[in-house]
Design a protein around this motif. Structure first.
Motif, short mmCIF file in Angstrom:
data_model
loop_
_atom_site.label_atom_id
_atom_site.label_comp_id
_atom_site.label_asym_id
_atom_site.label_seq_id
_atom_site.Cartn_x
_atom_site.Cartn_y
_atom_site.Cartn_z
N LYS A 1 -18.84 -5.50 4.41
CA LYS A 1 -18.88 -5.06 3.02
C LYS A 1 -18.48 -3.58 2.92
CE LYS A 1 -22.42 -3.94 -0.10
NZ LYS A 1 -23.83 -3.96 -0.36
N LEU A 2 -18.98 -2.77 3.85
CA LEU A 2 -18.65 -1.35 3.84
C LEU A 2 -17.16 -1.12 4.13
CD1 LEU A 2 -21.76 0.02 5.76
CD2 LEU A 2 -21.29 0.26 3.32
N MET A 3 -16.61 -1.87 5.05
CA MET A 3 -15.19 -1.73 5.36
C MET A 3 -14.32 -2.17 4.17
SD MET A 3 -15.15 -0.19 8.11
CE MET A 3 -13.39 -0.11 8.20
N LYS A 4 -14.74 -3.19 3.47
CA LYS A 4 -14.02 -3.62 2.27
C LYS A 4 -14.05 -2.51 1.22
CE LYS A 4 -13.68 -7.25 -1.26
NZ LYS A 4 -12.75 -6.46 -1.99
N GLN A 5 -15.20 -1.85 1.12
CA GLN A 5 -15.33 -0.75 0.17
C GLN A 5 -14.36 0.39 0.54
OE1 GLN A 5 -19.35 0.66 -0.08
NE2 GLN A 5 -18.91 2.10 -1.71
N VAL A 6 -14.24 0.68 1.84
CA VAL A 6 -13.29 1.72 2.28
C VAL A 6 -11.87 1.34 1.88
CG1 VAL A 6 -12.20 2.75 4.32
CG2 VAL A 6 -14.68 2.55 4.22
N TRP A 7 -11.47 0.12 2.19
CA TRP A 7 -10.11 -0.31 1.88
C TRP A 7 -9.85 -0.35 0.38
CZ3 TRP A 7 -6.61 0.34 5.23
CH2 TRP A 7 -6.86 0.16 6.59
N ASP A 8 -10.81 -0.84 -0.38
CA ASP A 8 -10.64 -0.89 -1.84
C ASP A 8 -10.49 0.51 -2.43
OD1 ASP A 8 -10.79 -3.63 -1.74
OD2 ASP A 8 -12.87 -3.75 -2.46
N THR A 9 -11.30 1.44 -1.94
CA THR A 9 -11.22 2.82 -2.43
C THR A 9 -9.88 3.43 -2.07
OG1 THR A 9 -13.61 3.03 -2.14
CG2 THR A 9 -12.37 5.06 -2.42
N GLN A 10 -9.45 3.18 -0.84
CA GLN A 10 -8.17 3.74 -0.40
C GLN A 10 -7.00 3.14 -1.20
OE1 GLN A 10 -7.30 3.18 3.76
NE2 GLN A 10 -6.13 5.06 3.82
N LYS A 11 -7.01 1.86 -1.42
CA LYS A 11 -5.94 1.23 -2.22
C LYS A 11 -5.93 1.78 -3.64
CE LYS A 11 -6.55 -3.17 -0.25
NZ LYS A 11 -6.73 -4.59 -0.42
N ALA A 12 -7.11 1.97 -4.22
CA ALA A 12 -7.18 2.50 -5.58
C ALA A 12 -6.62 3.92 -5.63
CB ALA A 12 -8.62 2.48 -6.08
N MET A 13 -6.92 4.73 -4.63
CA MET A 13 -6.40 6.09 -4.60
C MET A 13 -4.88 6.09 -4.47
SD MET A 13 -9.08 8.17 -2.18
CE MET A 13 -7.82 9.31 -1.73
N LEU A 14 -4.36 5.25 -3.59
CA LEU A 14 -2.90 5.19 -3.41
C LEU A 14 -2.19 4.68 -4.65
CD1 LEU A 14 -2.73 3.88 0.25
CD2 LEU A 14 -2.14 6.17 -0.57
N ALA A 15 -2.81 3.77 -5.36
CA ALA A 15 -2.21 3.22 -6.57
C ALA A 15 -2.09 4.27 -7.67
CB ALA A 15 -3.01 2.03 -7.07
N ARG A 16 -2.98 5.26 -7.65
CA ARG A 16 -2.96 6.30 -8.68
C ARG A 16 -2.03 7.46 -8.34
NH1 ARG A 16 -8.53 4.86 -9.02
NH2 ARG A 16 -9.16 6.50 -7.63
N GLN A 17 -1.44 7.45 -7.15
CA GLN A 17 -0.55 8.56 -6.75
C GLN A 17 0.78 8.43 -7.49
OE1 GLN A 17 -1.61 11.15 -4.87
NE2 GLN A 17 -3.51 10.03 -5.17
N PRO A 18 1.31 9.57 -7.94
CA PRO A 18 2.60 9.53 -8.64
C PRO A 18 3.72 9.18 -7.67
CG PRO A 18 1.91 11.79 -8.31
CD PRO A 18 0.77 10.91 -7.85
N SER A 19 4.72 8.54 -8.20
CA SER A 19 5.90 8.21 -7.41
C SER A 19 6.70 9.47 -7.15
CB SER A 19 6.74 7.19 -8.17
OG SER A 19 7.91 6.93 -7.46
N MET A 20 7.25 9.61 -5.96
CA MET A 20 7.98 10.83 -5.61
C MET A 20 9.49 10.58 -5.61
SD MET A 20 5.61 13.00 -5.21
CE MET A 20 6.32 14.34 -4.35
N LYS A 21 9.98 9.82 -6.58
CA LYS A 21 11.42 9.53 -6.65
C LYS A 21 12.17 10.73 -7.18
CE LYS A 21 10.54 4.69 -7.56
NZ LYS A 21 10.56 3.65 -8.54
N GLN A 22 13.40 10.88 -6.69
CA GLN A 22 14.26 11.97 -7.18
C GLN A 22 15.57 11.41 -7.63
OE1 GLN A 22 14.83 15.34 -4.71
NE2 GLN A 22 12.69 15.85 -4.67
#
Length: 113
Positions: free
Chosen positions: A92-113
């Motif tokens: 359960k704790l490891m799932k929480q880590v992965w879910d938190t990490q995925k949520a953080m990455l999803a909120r990162q802006p795209s770095m396209k140029q």
């Protein structure tokens, strides 16, 4: 007066530290002048406003997870047994880590140029 292509003057005030940083960056860039360096930054540069609140929350979550894992490890070492509930807690704790990490990455802006 010289015939200039660029007629708009820009005057800025810098601290000694800011002036030093500007000079170092101009030197590293290999550009001929501060003016050309600053024009390049204006035309092609980016300013990033980074919100670290997600990272702080993530680190706090990791700290809590680490504490829980330590408690589970102590219990396992004290009893010599691995309990199904402890294994489920770790999963359960490891799932929480992965879910938190995925949520953080999803909120990162795209770095396209």
């Amino acid at each position: 007066m010289a015939k200039r292509e660029r007629k708009n003057e820009l005057k800025i005030f810098l601290s000694d530290d800011e002036q030093y940083i500007l000079e170092q960056k101009v030197k590293i860039s290999g550009m001929k002048s501060k003016s050309s360096f600053l024009r390049h930054l204006i035309l092609y540069g980016f300013v990033y406003d980074i919100d670290y609140s997600d990272l702080r929350n993530y680190n706090a979550t990791l700290g809590k997870i680490g504490s829980n894992l330590n408690q589970i490890a102590k219990r396992m070492n004290a009893t010599g047994n691995v309990y199904k509930t402890d294994v489920e807690e770790v999963k359960k704790l490891m799932k929480q880590v992965w879910d938190t990490q995925k949520a953080m990455l999803a909120r990162q802006p795209s770095m396209k140029q």
